[in-house]
Design a protein around this motif. Structure first.
Motif, PDB file in Angstrom:
ATOM      1  N   ALA A   5       0.839  -1.197   0.000  1.00 56.55           N
ATOM      2  CA  ALA A   5       0.000   0.000   0.000  1.00 56.55           C
ATOM      3  C   ALA A   5       0.875   1.247   0.000  1.00 56.55           C
ATOM      4  O   ALA A   5       0.580   2.228  -0.688  1.00 56.55           O
ATOM      5  CB  ALA A   5      -0.931   0.000   1.207  1.00 56.55           C
ATOM      6  N   LEU A   6       1.977   1.207   0.740  1.00 52.21           N
ATOM      7  CA  LEU A   6       2.914   2.334   0.784  1.00 52.21           C
ATOM      8  C   LEU A   6       3.560   2.562  -0.585  1.00 52.21           C
ATOM      9  O   LEU A   6       3.631   3.689  -1.071  1.00 52.21           O
ATOM     10  CB  LEU A   6       3.981   2.069   1.840  1.00 52.21           C
ATOM     11  N   ALA A   7       4.008   1.475  -1.203  1.00 52.23           N
ATOM     12  CA  ALA A   7       4.637   1.589  -2.525  1.00 52.23           C
ATOM     13  C   ALA A   7       3.639   2.111  -3.553  1.00 52.23           C
ATOM     14  O   ALA A   7       3.965   2.996  -4.356  1.00 52.23           O
ATOM     15  CB  ALA A   7       5.180   0.233  -2.963  1.00 52.23           C
ATOM     16  N   GLY A   8       2.409   1.581  -3.518  1.00 53.27           N
ATOM     17  CA  GLY A   8       1.376   2.053  -4.440  1.00 53.27           C
ATOM     18  C   GLY A   8       1.045   3.510  -4.203  1.00 53.27           C
ATOM     19  O   GLY A   8       0.865   4.283  -5.149  1.00 53.27           O
ATOM     20  N   LEU A   9       1.006   3.902  -2.937  1.00 50.87           N
ATOM     21  CA  LEU A   9       0.719   5.293  -2.593  1.00 50.87           C
ATOM     22  C   LEU A   9       1.795   6.218  -3.162  1.00 50.87           C
ATOM     23  O   LEU A   9       1.490   7.227  -3.791  1.00 50.87           O
ATOM     24  CB  LEU A   9       0.635   5.455  -1.079  1.00 50.87           C
ATOM     25  N   VAL A  10       3.067   5.864  -2.962  1.00 51.20           N
ATOM     26  CA  VAL A  10       4.168   6.705  -3.448  1.00 51.20           C
ATOM     27  C   VAL A  10       4.149   6.778  -4.975  1.00 51.20           C
ATOM     28  O   VAL A  10       4.240   7.862  -5.554  1.00 51.20           O
ATOM     29  CB  VAL A  10       5.529   6.191  -2.930  1.00 51.20           C
ATOM     30  N   LEU A  11       4.017   5.638  -5.638  1.00 56.62           N
ATOM     31  CA  LEU A  11       3.994   5.641  -7.103  1.00 56.62           C
ATOM     32  C   LEU A  11       2.751   6.358  -7.628  1.00 56.62           C
ATOM     33  O   LEU A  11       2.815   7.059  -8.639  1.00 56.62           O
ATOM     34  CB  LEU A  11       4.044   4.211  -7.643  1.00 56.62           C
ATOM     35  N   GLY A  12       1.619   6.180  -6.924  1.00 60.36           N
ATOM     36  CA  GLY A  12       0.377   6.821  -7.339  1.00 60.36           C
ATOM     37  C   GLY A  12       0.412   8.337  -7.246  1.00 60.36           C
ATOM     38  O   GLY A  12      -0.342   9.020  -7.932  1.00 60.36           O
ATOM     39  N   THR A  13       1.280   8.873  -6.383  1.00 57.72           N
ATOM     40  CA  THR A  13       1.387  10.331  -6.292  1.00 57.72           C
ATOM     41  C   THR A  13       2.198  10.911  -7.440  1.00 57.72           C
ATOM     42  O   THR A  13       2.100  12.097  -7.721  1.00 57.72           O
ATOM     43  CB  THR A  13       2.061  10.767  -4.970  1.00 57.72           C
ATOM     44  N   ARG A  14       2.986  10.090  -8.086  1.00 60.54           N
ATOM     45  CA  ARG A  14       3.924  10.589  -9.099  1.00 60.54           C
ATOM     46  C   ARG A  14       3.528  10.292 -10.543  1.00 60.54           C
ATOM     47  O   ARG A  14       3.912  11.023 -11.444  1.00 60.54           O
ATOM     48  CB  ARG A  14       5.306   9.986  -8.861  1.00 60.54           C
ATOM     49  N   TYR A  15       2.820   9.202 -10.754  1.00 57.04           N
ATOM     50  CA  TYR A  15       2.579   8.752 -12.118  1.00 57.04           C
ATOM     51  C   TYR A  15       1.108   8.425 -12.354  1.00 57.04           C
ATOM     52  O   TYR A  15       0.339   8.301 -11.420  1.00 57.04           O
ATOM     53  CB  TYR A  15       3.420   7.499 -12.415  1.00 57.04           C
ATOM     54  N   ARG A  16       0.770   8.248 -13.616  1.00 55.98           N
ATOM     55  CA  ARG A  16      -0.596   7.885 -13.990  1.00 55.98           C
ATOM     56  C   ARG A  16      -0.973   6.567 -13.320  1.00 55.98           C
ATOM     57  O   ARG A  16      -0.274   5.565 -13.430  1.00 55.98           O
ATOM     58  CB  ARG A  16      -0.686   7.762 -15.507  1.00 55.98           C
ATOM     59  N   ALA A  17      -2.092   6.571 -12.626  1.00 53.81           N
ATOM     60  CA  ALA A  17      -2.513   5.425 -11.819  1.00 53.81           C
ATOM     61  C   ALA A  17      -2.649   4.146 -12.647  1.00 53.81           C
ATOM     62  O   ALA A  17      -2.245   3.074 -12.202  1.00 53.81           O
ATOM     63  CB  ALA A  17      -3.827   5.739 -11.109  1.00 53.81           C
ATOM     64  N   SER A  18      -3.209   4.240 -13.835  1.00 57.60           N
ATOM     65  CA  SER A  18      -3.408   3.041 -14.652  1.00 57.60           C
ATOM     66  C   SER A  18      -2.076   2.411 -15.053  1.00 57.60           C
ATOM     67  O   SER A  18      -1.954   1.180 -15.111  1.00 57.60           O
ATOM     68  CB  SER A  18      -4.243   3.353 -15.892  1.00 57.60           C
ATOM     69  N   TYR A  19      -1.057   3.233 -15.303  1.00 58.93           N
ATOM     70  CA  TYR A  19       0.267   2.717 -15.662  1.00 58.93           C
ATOM     71  C   TYR A  19       0.889   2.009 -14.464  1.00 58.93           C
ATOM     72  O   TYR A  19       1.455   0.927 -14.588  1.00 58.93           O
ATOM     73  CB  TYR A  19       1.188   3.845 -16.099  1.00 58.93           C
ATOM     74  N   VAL A  20       0.790   2.640 -13.307  1.00 63.68           N
ATOM     75  CA  VAL A  20       1.343   2.051 -12.093  1.00 63.68           C
ATOM     76  C   VAL A  20       0.646   0.723 -11.807  1.00 63.68           C
ATOM     77  O   VAL A  20       1.297  -0.290 -11.545  1.00 63.68           O
ATOM     78  CB  VAL A  20       1.187   3.009 -10.889  1.00 63.68           C
ATOM     79  N   PHE A  21      -0.678   0.729 -11.867  1.00 60.20           N
ATOM     80  CA  PHE A  21      -1.429  -0.488 -11.552  1.00 60.20           C
ATOM     81  C   PHE A  21      -1.084  -1.625 -12.508  1.00 60.20           C
ATOM     82  O   PHE A  21      -0.987  -2.780 -12.074  1.00 60.20           O
ATOM     83  CB  PHE A  21      -2.935  -0.231 -11.556  1.00 60.20           C
ATOM     84  N   ALA A  22      -0.889  -1.328 -13.778  1.00 58.64           N
ATOM     85  CA  ALA A  22      -0.554  -2.379 -14.747  1.00 58.64           C
ATOM     86  C   ALA A  22       0.742  -3.091 -14.351  1.00 58.64           C
ATOM     87  O   ALA A  22       0.807  -4.329 -14.363  1.00 58.64           O
ATOM     88  CB  ALA A  22      -0.432  -1.789 -16.146  1.00 58.64           C
ATOM     89  N   GLY A  23       1.752  -2.331 -13.989  1.00 55.17           N
ATOM     90  CA  GLY A  23       3.024  -2.939 -13.586  1.00 55.17           C
ATOM     91  C   GLY A  23       2.925  -3.700 -12.285  1.00 55.17           C
ATOM     92  O   GLY A  23       3.434  -4.823 -12.148  1.00 55.17           O
TER      93      GLY A  23
END
Length: 193
Positions: A24-42
């Motif tokens: 959840a922490l990693a997703g939160l950090v990545l979600g603040t910086r990049y497009r959510a759909s791109y982050v979620f795909a990876g």
């Protein structure tokens, strides 16, 4: 045939175990910086691979010495904290614009982060145990991957919502401090255990 009971049981157990974890922490950090759909795909692809490995391995992962798992996790957390704290600010606005990041770069970063950070994690070992216990790899795998995707999605969406109210620099510093604390705790468990 998929057992709804086993899938639901595995979903609940894995979801609750992973919710307070670094995902959840990693997703939160990545979600603040990049497009959510791109982050979620990876992130989703990495979790699918982790679950496949856990289900295929059965209970083999539980044979790893717990001290070794804690030590490796601690080092990974400390390394992540160092990267976050030592990274030079290239300008918050530029980092926030998702159009400046390609799908493959962002999804690849999310994939690699989860692939490394979650290897040998409690939920991966738990998934292996559940697969061995129920002898139903499809139901266990489905429940585990859906739970992990749900936690990652909550972290990513939470990151986007948090970004509207809190500066990125503060979020990064808090994330680094949390990773530092988790790293120290993991190393303490490795030494004390």
């Amino acid at each position: 045939m998929i057992s709804i009971t086993v899938t639901a049981l595995v979903f609940g157990v894995v979801f609750l175990a992973e919710l307070p974890d670094k995902t959840a922490l990693a997703g939160l950090v990545l979600g603040t910086r990049y497009r959510a759909s791109y982050v979620f795909a990876g992130v989703a692809a990495a979790f699918a691979l982790h679950v496949a490995l856990a289900v295929a391995a059965g209970s083999v992962l539980t044979l790893l010495p717990q001290q070794l798992v804690h030590a490796l996790t601690g080092v990974l957390f400390l390394g992540g904290a160092a990267v976050l704290l030592l990274k030079k600010d290239d300008g918050e606005e530029e980092m926030r614009k998702p159009e400046n990041q390609s799908f493959w770069k962002v999804a690849g970063a999310g994939f690699m982060l989860i692939l490394v950070a979650e290897f040998g994690d409690l939920t991966q070992i738990m998934t292996a145990n559940l697969a061995a216990r129920y002898d139903d790899p499809l139901s266990v795998g489905l429940g585990a991957v859906l739970a992990l995707w749900a936690v990652a999605g909550l972290g990513i969406v939470g990151g986007k919502a948090l970004m509207k109210r809190v500066p990125l620099k503060l979020i990064t510093q808090i994330a680094a401090l949390l990773m530092l604390a988790l790293g120290v705790w993991s190393l303490w468990e490795a030494i004390a255990g």
